[in-house]
Design an enzyme around this catalytic site. Structure first.
Site: not given
Ligand code: CMC
Length: 372
Positions: A219, A258, A309
């Site tokens: 987050h 996201h 971010d």
């Molecule tokens: N790097 C690599 N792969 C990713 C990333 C990433 N940052 N984000 C998503 N994916 C892949 C993930 O591995 C999954 O692949 P697969 O279907 O093959 O397993 C697919 O994309 C769907 O991802 P998810 O984890 O199911 O997506 P989610 O909606 O559960 O999580 C998230 C969203 C923001 C937590 C995630 O994208 C993430 O961990 N990002 C990195 C942390 C980040 O930048 N967070 C800031 C969020 S926005 C502003 C805020 O809130 O601060």
């Protein structure tokens, strides 16, 4: 009987109604205004009024918000003593979480109706900026500074950290980041605040819990984590070979992806434009090349786009801010969105109490201790 529908991480689940913010066809709106328009035309204090009082302020109302923030800024003396007692290696987000809770023992607002809680939200906003700056100065062996009259909220935080009135560009970029970070619908920290206050607990407890939720690197902690990642590289080539390996290993790349935006986070686009100008002005093209070396394969090959971010981490870095301040600055802004949601929750409250699917053992007898 069929099991009720289950969505891990509540993805796609509607958990409430709100009039505060939404992502509509990929565009973030605060009370109906696009983030693009707000970023171009208003300052953080106007956004705070929009979120908390439900309309953009006229000139008089804006002056009142600024005056309230000014009145609420001085930190209680015991809070400064408590800050001195915290060991230097405690992360700033942990300090902030504890100190927001601590300052509530010196809450100057009377009552707990909606009008009182709006004022309490402004008081928390003012206090949070001061707590961040006071901790920053103590860590640097300096005494906390009193606020200076007449500065914007963004400039005030920088002034109370560094003891100098910031240059116009630094003020503009911090203000922009505060505008972009202020509100984002039912994200994890906002939902945390709403859940806490749905028990009829108080706004400070809601905000304290929300800080704990925001701190995680999935987050708000992602702005620090993204910059930590960029700082590992000395050149775009190094960044390119790392990202190729990281993608092959299916590693999470911080600052990308996201739950709600699948075609890119508009806030990142707005901030990145300013970041490029900042980097050019400071002659920091190498950082932008590293930034782009990670971004290119993420967007072109993986189709996973930067969230706010990603540019925010590098923006704060190029403004000379230490890593430990990045997520606290997110708090300094989002406290307004959290508070607006907590006020909204109180208006039409029903305690949050979802269900779970039980996967444990079936009912069984408790064995006597000799048989365990
Ligand atoms: N790097 C690599 N792969 C990713 C990333 C990433 N940052 N984000 C998503 N994916 C892949 C993930 O591995 C999954 O692949 P697969 O279907 O093959 O397993 C697919 O994309 C769907 O991802 P998810 O984890 O199911 O997506 P989610 O909606 O559960 O999580 C998230 C969203 C923001 C937590 C995630 O994208 C993430 O961990 N990002 C990195 C942390 C980040 O930048 N967070 C800031 C969020 S926005 C502003 C805020 O809130 O601060």
């Amino acid at each position: 009987m069929s099991e009720p529908p289950y969505s891990p991480g509540l993805a796609g689940v509607i958990a409430g109604e709100t009039t505060i913010g939404c992502v509509d066809q990929g565009k973030l709106l605060y009370r109906g205004y696009t983030i693009q328009d707000l970023a171009e035309t208003v300052c953080f204090e106007e956004v705070a009024h929009l979120l908390l009082f439900e309309s953009l302020p006229n000139a008089g109302e804006l002056e009142t918000v600024k005056q309230s923030l000014a009145n609420y800024r001085p930190l209680p003396v015991p809070l400064i003593s408590a800050l001195r007692a915290i060991p230097n290696d405690v992360p700033m987000m942990d300090v902030l979480r504890s100190m927001v809770s601590f300052t509530s023992h010196f809450d100057p607002i009377e009552g707990h109706d909606e009008a009182a809680n709006r004022q309490r939200a402004l008081w928390l906003t003012a206090q949070i900026g001061g707590i961040i700056a006071a901790r920053y100065r103590l860590l640097n062996g300096q005494e906390p500074l009193s606020p200076k009259d007449g500065l914007s909220h963004a400039a005030q935080i920088l002034y109370q950290c560094h003891g100098e009135i910031p240059d116009a560009l630094s003020e503009e970029l911090i203000d922009l980041s505060l505008v972009l970070y202020a509100e984002h619908d039912f994200n994890a920290s906002t939902f945390t605040g709403r859940v806490i206050c749905s028990t009829l607990s108080d706004i400070v407890s809601g905000v304290t819990g929300a800080i704990g939720a925001l701190k995680g690197p999935l987050h708000g902690g992602a702005n620090e984590a993204a910059m930590e990642m960029l700082a590992r590289f000395k050149s775009a080539e190094e960044a390119s070979s790392w990202i190729t390996q990281a993608l092959a290993n299916k590693e999470k790349v911080m600052g990308f992806g996201h739950r709600v935006y699948k075609q890119g986070d508009h806030r990142a686009v707005i901030l990145e434009e300013k970041l490029r100008k900042l980097a050019a002005q400071k002659g920091e093209e190498t950082w932008m090349a590293i930034y782009d070396a990670i971004k290119k394969p993420m967007t072109e090959e993986k189709k996973i786009y930067p969230n706010v971010d990603y540019p925010c981490g590098l923006t704060y870095f190029l403004l000379g801010l230490p890593l430990d301040l990045y997520t606290p600055l997110f708090v300094a802004s989002r406290v307004t969105g959290w508070s607006a949601h907590i006020l909204e929750q109180a208006r039409n409250n029903r305690i949050y109490r979802p269900l779970s699917i039980y996967k444990g053992p079936k009912a069984r007898p408790v064995p006597p201790i000799s048989e365990r």
